[in-house]
Design a protein around this motif. Structure first.
Motif, PDB file in Angstrom:
ATOM      1  N   ASN A  38      -9.813  -2.133   1.719  1.00 25.42           N
ATOM      2  CA  ASN A  38      -8.372  -2.070   2.100  1.00 25.42           C
ATOM      3  C   ASN A  38      -8.214  -3.258   0.832  1.00 25.42           C
ATOM      4  OD1 ASN A  38      -8.121  -0.436   3.815  1.00 25.42           O
ATOM      5  ND2 ASN A  38      -7.973  -2.221   5.070  1.00 25.42           N
ATOM      6  N   VAL A  83      -6.664  -5.697  -4.544  1.00 25.65           N
ATOM      7  CA  VAL A  83      -4.540  -5.853  -4.366  1.00 25.65           C
ATOM      8  C   VAL A  83      -4.960  -7.828  -3.763  1.00 25.65           C
ATOM      9  CG1 VAL A  83      -2.398  -5.523  -2.822  1.00 25.65           C
ATOM     10  CG2 VAL A  83      -4.605  -3.720  -2.795  1.00 25.65           C
ATOM     11  N   LYS A  92     -10.689   3.897  -8.897  1.00 32.16           N
ATOM     12  CA  LYS A  92      -9.704   3.886  -9.221  1.00 32.16           C
ATOM     13  C   LYS A  92      -8.931   2.926  -9.186  1.00 32.16           C
ATOM     14  CE  LYS A  92     -10.531   7.907 -12.102  1.00 32.16           C
ATOM     15  NZ  LYS A  92     -10.011   8.822 -13.057  1.00 32.16           N
ATOM     16  N   VAL A 103     -11.882   8.524   5.764  1.00 29.97           N
ATOM     17  CA  VAL A 103     -11.898   7.198   5.822  1.00 29.97           C
ATOM     18  C   VAL A 103     -11.218   6.989   7.605  1.00 29.97           C
ATOM     19  CG1 VAL A 103      -9.395   5.775   5.888  1.00 29.97           C
ATOM     20  CG2 VAL A 103     -10.319   7.597   4.375  1.00 29.97           C
ATOM     21  N   TRP A 143      -8.048  10.324  -0.396  1.00 29.99           N
ATOM     22  CA  TRP A 143      -8.501  10.343   0.956  1.00 29.99           C
ATOM     23  C   TRP A 143      -7.071  10.521   1.932  1.00 29.99           C
ATOM     24  CZ3 TRP A 143     -11.994  14.142   2.891  1.00 29.99           C
ATOM     25  CH2 TRP A 143     -12.815  13.811   2.316  1.00 29.99           C
ATOM     26  N   CYS A 145       0.922  -1.148   0.041  1.00 32.69           N
ATOM     27  CA  CYS A 145       0.058   0.209  -0.201  1.00 32.69           C
ATOM     28  C   CYS A 145       0.819   1.025  -0.153  1.00 32.69           C
ATOM     29  CB  CYS A 145      -1.069   0.395   0.809  1.00 32.69           C
ATOM     30  SG  CYS A 145      -1.946  -1.691   1.433  1.00 32.69           S
ATOM     31  N   VAL A 173      -7.152  11.540 -10.104  1.00 31.20           N
ATOM     32  CA  VAL A 173      -8.114  11.351  -8.563  1.00 31.20           C
ATOM     33  C   VAL A 173      -7.350  11.613  -7.589  1.00 31.20           C
ATOM     34  CG1 VAL A 173      -7.210   8.929  -8.139  1.00 31.20           C
ATOM     35  CG2 VAL A 173      -9.384   8.954  -7.649  1.00 31.20           C
ATOM     36  N   LYS A 174      -8.124  11.775  -6.336  1.00 36.76           N
ATOM     37  CA  LYS A 174      -8.461  12.905  -4.776  1.00 36.76           C
ATOM     38  C   LYS A 174      -8.470  11.242  -4.512  1.00 36.76           C
ATOM     39  CE  LYS A 174      -8.896  15.840  -1.789  1.00 36.76           C
ATOM     40  NZ  LYS A 174      -8.304  14.244  -0.406  1.00 36.76           N
ATOM     41  N   GLU A 228     -11.465   0.374  -4.471  1.00 38.58           N
ATOM     42  CA  GLU A 228     -12.742   0.892  -5.130  1.00 38.58           C
ATOM     43  C   GLU A 228     -12.444   2.566  -5.796  1.00 38.58           C
ATOM     44  OE1 GLU A 228     -14.611   2.216  -1.700  1.00 38.58           O
ATOM     45  OE2 GLU A 228     -13.682   4.261  -1.462  1.00 38.58           O
ATOM     46  N   CYS A 280       1.980   3.749  -2.660  1.00 37.89           N
ATOM     47  CA  CYS A 280      -0.055   4.839  -2.737  1.00 37.89           C
ATOM     48  C   CYS A 280       0.009   5.895  -2.186  1.00 37.89           C
ATOM     49  CB  CYS A 280      -0.233   3.869  -3.749  1.00 37.89           C
ATOM     50  SG  CYS A 280      -0.479   3.220  -4.630  1.00 37.89           S
ATOM     51  N   ILE A 286      -3.413 -10.915   0.241  1.00 39.37           N
ATOM     52  CA  ILE A 286      -4.095 -10.438   1.172  1.00 39.37           C
ATOM     53  C   ILE A 286      -5.153 -11.246   1.753  1.00 39.37           C
ATOM     54  CG2 ILE A 286      -4.365  -8.810   3.456  1.00 39.37           C
ATOM     55  CD1 ILE A 286      -3.210  -6.901   0.943  1.00 39.37           C
ATOM     56  N   LEU A 313      -3.235   8.906 -11.257  1.00 40.85           N
ATOM     57  CA  LEU A 313      -4.492   8.407 -11.858  1.00 40.85           C
ATOM     58  C   LEU A 313      -5.949   9.407 -12.217  1.00 40.85           C
ATOM     59  CD1 LEU A 313      -4.066   5.809  -9.306  1.00 40.85           C
ATOM     60  CD2 LEU A 313      -4.060   4.940 -11.834  1.00 40.85           C
TER      61      LEU A 313
HETATM   62  C1  HEC Z   1      -1.444   1.595  -7.187  1.00 38.96           C
HETATM   63  C2  HEC Z   1      -2.420   2.448  -5.814  1.00 38.96           C
HETATM   64  C3  HEC Z   1      -2.790   1.739  -5.138  1.00 38.96           C
HETATM   65  C4  HEC Z   1      -2.623   1.235  -3.760  1.00 38.96           C
HETATM   66  C5  HEC Z   1      -1.452  -0.101  -4.074  1.00 38.96           C
HETATM   67  C6  HEC Z   1      -3.466   0.679  -2.844  1.00 38.96           C
HETATM   68  N1  HEC Z   1      -3.945   1.242  -3.118  1.00 38.96           N
HETATM   69 FE1  HEC Z   1      -5.833   2.528  -2.269  1.00 38.96          FE
HETATM   70  N2  HEC Z   1      -6.682   4.212  -3.310  1.00 38.96           N
HETATM   71  C7  HEC Z   1      -5.860   4.487  -4.318  1.00 38.96           C
HETATM   72  C8  HEC Z   1      -6.553   5.221  -5.140  1.00 38.96           C
HETATM   73  C9  HEC Z   1      -6.337   5.664  -6.638  1.00 38.96           C
HETATM   74  C10 HEC Z   1      -7.421   5.307  -4.270  1.00 38.96           C
HETATM   75  C11 HEC Z   1      -8.465   6.127  -4.356  1.00 38.96           C
HETATM   76  C12 HEC Z   1      -9.795   5.583  -4.747  1.00 38.96           C
HETATM   77  C13 HEC Z   1     -11.096   6.426  -5.670  1.00 38.96           C
HETATM   78  O1  HEC Z   1     -11.296   6.938  -4.730  1.00 38.96           O
HETATM   79  O2  HEC Z   1     -11.698   6.555  -6.982  1.00 38.96           O
HETATM   80  C14 HEC Z   1      -7.627   4.624  -2.640  1.00 38.96           C
HETATM   81  C15 HEC Z   1      -8.340   4.513  -1.783  1.00 38.96           C
HETATM   82  C16 HEC Z   1      -8.614   3.944  -0.654  1.00 38.96           C
HETATM   83  C17 HEC Z   1      -9.086   3.407   0.412  1.00 38.96           C
HETATM   84  C18 HEC Z   1     -10.098   4.316   0.503  1.00 38.96           C
HETATM   85  C19 HEC Z   1     -10.266   6.076   0.528  1.00 38.96           C
HETATM   86  C20 HEC Z   1     -10.134   7.026  -0.626  1.00 38.96           C
HETATM   87  O3  HEC Z   1      -9.188   7.535  -1.085  1.00 38.96           O
HETATM   88  O4  HEC Z   1     -11.268   6.530  -1.985  1.00 38.96           O
HETATM   89  C21 HEC Z   1      -8.525   3.432   1.295  1.00 38.96           C
HETATM   90  C22 HEC Z   1      -9.159   3.121   2.681  1.00 38.96           C
HETATM   91  C23 HEC Z   1      -7.173   2.420   0.213  1.00 38.96           C
HETATM   92  N3  HEC Z   1      -7.252   2.960  -0.582  1.00 38.96           N
HETATM   93  C24 HEC Z   1      -6.553   1.444   1.621  1.00 38.96           C
HETATM   94  C25 HEC Z   1      -4.961   0.389   0.696  1.00 38.96           C
HETATM   95  C26 HEC Z   1      -4.945   0.254   1.336  1.00 38.96           C
HETATM   96  C27 HEC Z   1      -4.542  -0.622   2.544  1.00 38.96           C
HETATM   97  C28 HEC Z   1      -3.420  -0.829   0.256  1.00 38.96           C
HETATM   98  C29 HEC Z   1      -3.015  -1.937   0.499  1.00 38.96           C
HETATM   99  C30 HEC Z   1      -3.588  -3.587   1.018  1.00 38.96           C
HETATM  100  C31 HEC Z   1      -4.375   0.312  -1.088  1.00 38.96           C
HETATM  101  N4  HEC Z   1      -4.972   0.971  -0.705  1.00 38.96           N
HETATM  102  C32 HEC Z   1      -3.314   0.009  -2.318  1.00 38.96           C
HETATM  103  C33 HEC Z   1      -4.806   3.857  -4.927  1.00 38.96           C
HETATM  104  C34 HEC Z   1      -3.956   2.487  -4.382  1.00 38.96           C
END
Ligand code: HEC
Length: 106
Positions: free
Chosen positions: A76, A86, A82, A64, A57, A34, A54-55, A80, A37, A89, A52
């Motif tokens: 997680n 993963v 964009k 969050v 949080w 995680c 995207v905004k 969701e 990013c 896990i 991407l």
């Molecule tokens: C390649 C990049 C990437 C990776 C790797 C990634 N995320 Fe994200 N994650 C994002 C993006 C981009 C968003 C926003 C999605 C949207 O709103 O369209 C997001 C959103 C989230 C959100 C919701 C909060 C929000 O910004 O909307 C959570 C909670 C989250 N990620 C947890 C995790 C966790 C925990 C991991 C690892 C297991 C992980 N992410 C791995 C890119 C990533």
């Protein structure tokens, strides 16, 4: 009757063992899957946001952290919007990861 008592005791033992999520183990998962990013402490990586378009949080934010455990557990690992799911896990790692994400708030 005795074996019933034993299985009840065992069930209680197993259920508490199962809920003892370990945020330290969760950090290892987070750093691997995680952090690139979401930053070391949940602060979104601006390069990813830009790429991407995207905004994201901040994972420390109220937006969050106010989400339910069930909701956050799902996002997680399944992603969701964009964020793509993963892979890899599963099992206790899911709860460990959730415990770590929760610990970022403090
Ligand atoms: C390649 C990049 C990437 C990776 C790797 C990634 N995320 Fe994200 N994650 C994002 C993006 C981009 C968003 C926003 C999605 C949207 O709103 O369209 C997001 C959103 C989230 C959100 C919701 C909060 C929000 O910004 O909307 C959570 C909670 C989250 N990620 C947890 C995790 C966790 C925990 C991991 C690892 C297991 C992980 N992410 C791995 C890119 C990533």
């Amino acid at each position: 009757m005795r074996s019933f008592a034993v299985s009840v005791a065992l069930a209680i033992l197993l259920s508490t063992a199962g809920s003892a999520a370990d945020p330290k183990a969760g950090k290892i998962v987070y750093d691997k899957s995680c952090k690139s990013c979401h930053g070391a402490d949940g602060t979104p990586n601006p390069a990813i946001e830009k790429m991407l378009k995207v905004k994201m949080w901040d994972l420390k934010s109220k937006e969050v952290q106010s989400r339910t455990d069930a909701d956050l557990r799902k996002v997680n690992i399944e992603g969701e919007g964009k964020m793509k799911p993963v892979a890899g896990i599963t099992g206790p790692a899911v709860d460990d990861l959730l415990a770590y994400v929760r610990s970022l708030a403090k």
